[in-house]
Design a protein around this motif. Structure first.
Motif, PDB file in Angstrom:
ATOM      1  N   ALA A 106      35.853  17.952  40.133  1.00  0.00           N
ATOM      2  CA  ALA A 106      36.474  19.342  40.159  1.00  0.00           C
ATOM      3  C   ALA A 106      35.504  20.065  39.448  1.00  0.00           C
ATOM      4  N   PRO A 107      35.351  21.286  40.027  1.00  0.00           N
ATOM      5  CA  PRO A 107      34.421  22.367  39.114  1.00  0.00           C
ATOM      6  C   PRO A 107      35.129  22.893  37.936  1.00  0.00           C
ATOM      7  N   ALA A 108      34.397  23.076  36.985  1.00  0.00           N
ATOM      8  CA  ALA A 108      35.049  23.723  35.624  1.00  0.00           C
ATOM      9  C   ALA A 108      34.908  25.111  35.379  1.00  0.00           C
ATOM     10  N   ASP A 109      35.858  25.839  34.698  1.00  0.00           N
ATOM     11  CA  ASP A 109      36.023  27.224  34.385  1.00  0.00           C
ATOM     12  C   ASP A 109      35.805  26.861  32.730  1.00  0.00           C
ATOM     13  N   ARG A 110      34.966  27.575  32.242  1.00  0.00           N
ATOM     14  CA  ARG A 110      34.605  27.553  30.759  1.00  0.00           C
ATOM     15  C   ARG A 110      35.519  28.703  30.127  1.00  0.00           C
ATOM     16  N   PHE A 111      36.451  28.224  29.077  1.00  0.00           N
ATOM     17  CA  PHE A 111      37.047  29.197  28.158  1.00  0.00           C
ATOM     18  C   PHE A 111      36.564  28.717  26.725  1.00  0.00           C
ATOM     19  N   ASP A 112      36.854  29.771  25.942  1.00  0.00           N
ATOM     20  CA  ASP A 112      36.735  29.627  24.476  1.00  0.00           C
ATOM     21  C   ASP A 112      37.986  28.933  23.866  1.00  0.00           C
ATOM     22  N   GLN A 113      38.023  28.570  22.649  1.00  0.00           N
ATOM     23  CA  GLN A 113      39.052  28.061  22.139  1.00  0.00           C
ATOM     24  C   GLN A 113      40.461  28.893  22.193  1.00  0.00           C
ATOM     25  N   GLY A 114      40.351  30.368  22.249  1.00  0.00           N
ATOM     26  CA  GLY A 114      41.425  31.082  22.503  1.00  0.00           C
ATOM     27  C   GLY A 114      41.882  31.277  23.767  1.00  0.00           C
ATOM     28  N   GLY A 115      41.476  30.697  24.589  1.00  0.00           N
ATOM     29  CA  GLY A 115      41.809  30.942  25.981  1.00  0.00           C
ATOM     30  C   GLY A 115      41.170  31.857  26.946  1.00  0.00           C
ATOM     31  N   ARG A 116      40.105  32.479  26.322  1.00  0.00           N
ATOM     32  CA  ARG A 116      39.740  33.526  27.045  1.00  0.00           C
ATOM     33  C   ARG A 116      38.167  33.099  27.703  1.00  0.00           C
ATOM     34  N   PRO A 117      37.887  33.489  28.924  1.00  0.00           N
ATOM     35  CA  PRO A 117      36.824  33.024  29.657  1.00  0.00           C
ATOM     36  C   PRO A 117      35.621  33.235  28.826  1.00  0.00           C
ATOM     37  N   HIS A 118      34.759  32.203  28.903  1.00  0.00           N
ATOM     38  CA  HIS A 118      33.355  32.192  28.347  1.00  0.00           C
ATOM     39  C   HIS A 118      32.412  33.278  28.692  1.00  0.00           C
ATOM     40  N   PRO A 119      31.989  34.415  28.040  1.00  0.00           N
ATOM     41  CA  PRO A 119      31.055  35.393  28.407  1.00  0.00           C
ATOM     42  C   PRO A 119      29.974  34.836  29.332  1.00  0.00           C
ATOM     43  N   LEU A 120      29.437  33.412  29.266  1.00  0.00           N
ATOM     44  CA  LEU A 120      28.355  33.061  29.711  1.00  0.00           C
ATOM     45  C   LEU A 120      28.481  32.134  30.944  1.00  0.00           C
ATOM     46  N   ASP A 121      29.994  32.098  31.341  1.00  0.00           N
ATOM     47  CA  ASP A 121      30.420  31.324  32.301  1.00  0.00           C
ATOM     48  C   ASP A 121      30.089  31.769  33.854  1.00  0.00           C
ATOM     49  N   ALA A 122      29.135  31.132  34.344  1.00  0.00           N
ATOM     50  CA  ALA A 122      28.841  31.860  35.780  1.00  0.00           C
ATOM     51  C   ALA A 122      29.845  31.872  36.563  1.00  0.00           C
ATOM     52  N   ARG A 123      30.717  30.933  36.932  1.00  0.00           N
ATOM     53  CA  ARG A 123      31.913  30.868  37.679  1.00  0.00           C
ATOM     54  C   ARG A 123      32.717  32.427  37.628  1.00  0.00           C
ATOM     55  N   LEU A 125      31.443  35.011  36.010  1.00  0.00           N
ATOM     56  CA  LEU A 125      30.662  36.173  36.530  1.00  0.00           C
ATOM     57  C   LEU A 125      30.695  36.323  37.963  1.00  0.00           C
ATOM     58  N   LEU A 126      30.774  35.324  38.700  1.00  0.00           N
ATOM     59  CA  LEU A 126      30.908  35.300  40.352  1.00  0.00           C
ATOM     60  C   LEU A 126      32.225  35.767  40.621  1.00  0.00           C
ATOM     61  N   ARG A 127      33.490  35.668  40.119  1.00  0.00           N
ATOM     62  CA  ARG A 127      34.628  36.026  40.346  1.00  0.00           C
ATOM     63  C   ARG A 127      34.796  37.547  40.047  1.00  0.00           C
ATOM     64  N   ARG A 128      34.316  37.947  38.978  1.00  0.00           N
ATOM     65  CA  ARG A 128      33.990  39.327  38.602  1.00  0.00           C
ATOM     66  C   ARG A 128      33.487  40.083  39.893  1.00  0.00           C
ATOM     67  N   GLU A 129      32.359  39.588  40.353  1.00  0.00           N
ATOM     68  CA  GLU A 129      31.578  40.347  41.257  1.00  0.00           C
ATOM     69  C   GLU A 129      32.425  40.391  42.511  1.00  0.00           C
ATOM     70  N   VAL A 130      33.150  39.215  43.009  1.00  0.00           N
ATOM     71  CA  VAL A 130      33.963  39.301  43.900  1.00  0.00           C
ATOM     72  C   VAL A 130      35.157  40.480  43.852  1.00  0.00           C
ATOM     73  N   ARG A 131      35.774  40.337  42.625  1.00  0.00           N
ATOM     74  CA  ARG A 131      36.693  41.248  42.475  1.00  0.00           C
ATOM     75  C   ARG A 131      36.357  42.778  42.517  1.00  0.00           C
ATOM     76  N   ARG A 132      35.198  43.104  41.951  1.00  0.00           N
ATOM     77  CA  ARG A 132      34.642  44.434  41.932  1.00  0.00           C
ATOM     78  C   ARG A 132      34.265  44.898  43.673  1.00  0.00           C
ATOM     79  N   LEU A 133      33.931  43.951  44.401  1.00  0.00           N
ATOM     80  CA  LEU A 133      33.911  44.332  45.989  1.00  0.00           C
ATOM     81  C   LEU A 133      35.318  44.329  46.547  1.00  0.00           C
ATOM     82  N   ALA A 134      36.288  43.424  46.176  1.00  0.00           N
ATOM     83  CA  ALA A 134      37.553  43.497  46.522  1.00  0.00           C
ATOM     84  C   ALA A 134      38.322  44.903  46.364  1.00  0.00           C
ATOM     85  N   ALA A 135      38.086  45.473  45.070  1.00  0.00           N
ATOM     86  CA  ALA A 135      38.578  46.800  44.885  1.00  0.00           C
ATOM     87  C   ALA A 135      38.125  48.194  45.569  1.00  0.00           C
ATOM     88  N   ASP A 136      36.785  47.908  46.226  1.00  0.00           N
ATOM     89  CA  ASP A 136      36.382  48.943  47.310  1.00  0.00           C
ATOM     90  C   ASP A 136      36.800  48.175  48.946  1.00  0.00           C
TER      91      ASP A 136
END
Length: 451
Positions: A106-123, A125-136
């Motif tokens: 299974a691929p991993a999503d990386r979170f910090d200890q507080g349950g927030r997405p790790h700012p350097l997690d590439a997966r 980042l990619l989801r965020r770009e997908v969401r930006r396109l979806a908003a349009d």
């Protein structure tokens, strides 16, 4: 991530674990890809999967600063001994690894200890770009081609596993059992194989798979490569996905196919633009084209990448586009008459498999989205080898040349943020220093088995 989400993940994992146990699975490999394009792993017993799904698996953030030789560089945002992350397996992509009996992946999503997405997690980042396109109102379908070179024996030298001519049926015949086992193992992991064939270089093959969402396509690229690696070892072979296996040979590409859609309509076809592009499809393509020099630091991220990225080798060494032009960095593919509404897409030829596929697609989508936002238009297409023409500009010919346009690109800076840009640049400078003064032969030999 709140408690309700953790409870939901644990329940899903228990259901998945029961199913996998019936298939003889006892362990789960949970992977992520680092900044140097190396797939790293933590594994858990199957019984531990519900806890891992809910609470994650501990892993240091230092991997963001790893070089491909496992040395570590120190950046402003990554590289020290302090801190911890949690790897949460994506259970929707959980799949058995039939080439590794007893294992699932299974691929991993990386979170910090507080349950927030790790700012350097590439997966992420990619989801965020997908969401930006979806908003349009847009979606993207994508797929990676996977090329590799198979070698006989366990040594670090490269000895081609087949001797037939390029693209020859002889090469398939020589390794028919091997290629069959790869197709079967990839299919059993839930991936649709489109084709498999011998390639140009000695011992080289390629497999193509069906399109998916961008995140799904990047996941599949990792899964396919690791499946090929396992099947190769089962056949007494070693597989190299390096951009340059032999200094004097043709390298392995990591071509990316992308198409833009809205309301289930392919915007790369059926329009009034060149070769049937719609205005949106043209703007999408033009956005990528205008940022190609900057994109290389992500898509061709290794010193070895530039041993491959040379003119007249079908590597896409010029910043231009063209219809079915395999020397252009961007090859526009219409597909056969009658299925263009489905098949038309853009192939990015200058990328290779040293790239983190999540970062590569995130960068592509960010620049494509910028093209859509600004209404970018394409220059005239190139219909010949650009090396024979005066107009097309060559892409950077070294990693050193690719870094300045990357660090200066405002679109990538907005999409990735300061921490990601700084970390990528730090890792790239580290690899440049690592291979300073090395000959092409030394570079190829030292990188050959790292990807």
């Amino acid at each position: 991530m709140d408690q309700e989400e953790r409870t939901r993940r644990a329940a899903q994992a228990r259901s998945k674990a029961e199913e996998l146990a019936g298939k003889g699975v006892t362990g789960v490999a949970v992977t992520w890809v680092d900044t140097s394009g190396i797939t790293r792993v933590k594994a858990v017993p199957l019984a531990r999967l519900p806890h891992a799904a809910a609470w994650g698996i501990g892993a240091s953030p230092v991997f963001d600063a790893f070089l491909l030789d496992d040395s570590i560089v120190q950046g402003r945002f990554a590289g020290g001994p302090v801190g911890d992350l949690r790897l949460h397996p994506d259970l929707d992509r959980l799949a058995p690894l039939t080439a590794l009996p007893g294992w699932a992946w299974a691929p991993a999503d990386r979170f910090d200890q507080g349950g927030r997405p790790h700012p350097l997690d590439a997966r992420h980042l990619l989801r965020r770009e997908v969401r930006r396109l979806a908003a349009d109102g847009f979606t993207v379908r994508a797929a990676f081609e996977v090329e590799w070179a198979a070698s006989v024996g366990e040594g670090d030298d490269f000895t081609p596993a087949c001797a037939g001519p390029a693209y020859g049926m002889t090469r398939l015949t020589e390794r028919a059992d091997y290629l069959r086992d790869i197709m079967e193992a990839v299919t059993a992991a839930g991936v649709t194989v489109v084709q498999i064939h011998p390639e140009y270089a000695a011992g080289q093959y390629e497999i193509s798979v069906d399109v998916d969402t961008p995140v799904g396509a990047a996941d599949t690229a990792v899964l396919v490569r690791e499946t090929i690696r396992a099947v190769s070892l089962n056949h007494g072979l070693r597989s190299s996905f390096s951009p340059k296996v032999l200094a004097g040979g043709v390298g392995n590409g990591g071509h990316v196919h992308v198409s833009l859609w809205r309301d289930d309509v392919n915007l790369m076809s059926g329009g009034q633009g060149p070769y049937g592009l719609t205005s949106e499809g043209e703007a999408f393509t033009a956005g990528v084209l205008s940022h190609l020099p900057a994109l290389l630091a992500v898509g061709a991220p290794s010193v070895a990448s530039y041993l491959r990225l040379v003119p007249s080798h079908w590597a896409g060494a010029f910043a231009c586009w063209g219809l079915e032009n395999r020397e252009a960095a961007l090859r526009f593919v219409t597909g056969a008459a009658g299925e263009r509404h489905h098949a038309a897409n853009l192939e990015v030829k200058c990328f290779d498999q040293a790239a983190n596929p999540y970062l590569a697609l995130a960068a592509l989508l960010a620049t494509a989205h910028d093209g859509l936002t600004t209404g970018a238009t394409l220059p005239p297409p190139v219909d010949a080898d650009p090396a024979t023409l005066d107009g097309p500009a060559p892409l950077p010919s070294s990693l050193e040349e690719a870094l300045p346009p990357f660090t200066a690109d405002p679109v990538l800076a907005r999409a990735f943020g300061e921490a990601v840009i700084d970390t990528i640049a730090t890792v790239r400078r580290g690899e440049i220093a690592l291979f300073a003064g090395a000959t092409p032969e030394e570079i190829a030999a030292r990188i050959r088995w790292r990807h």
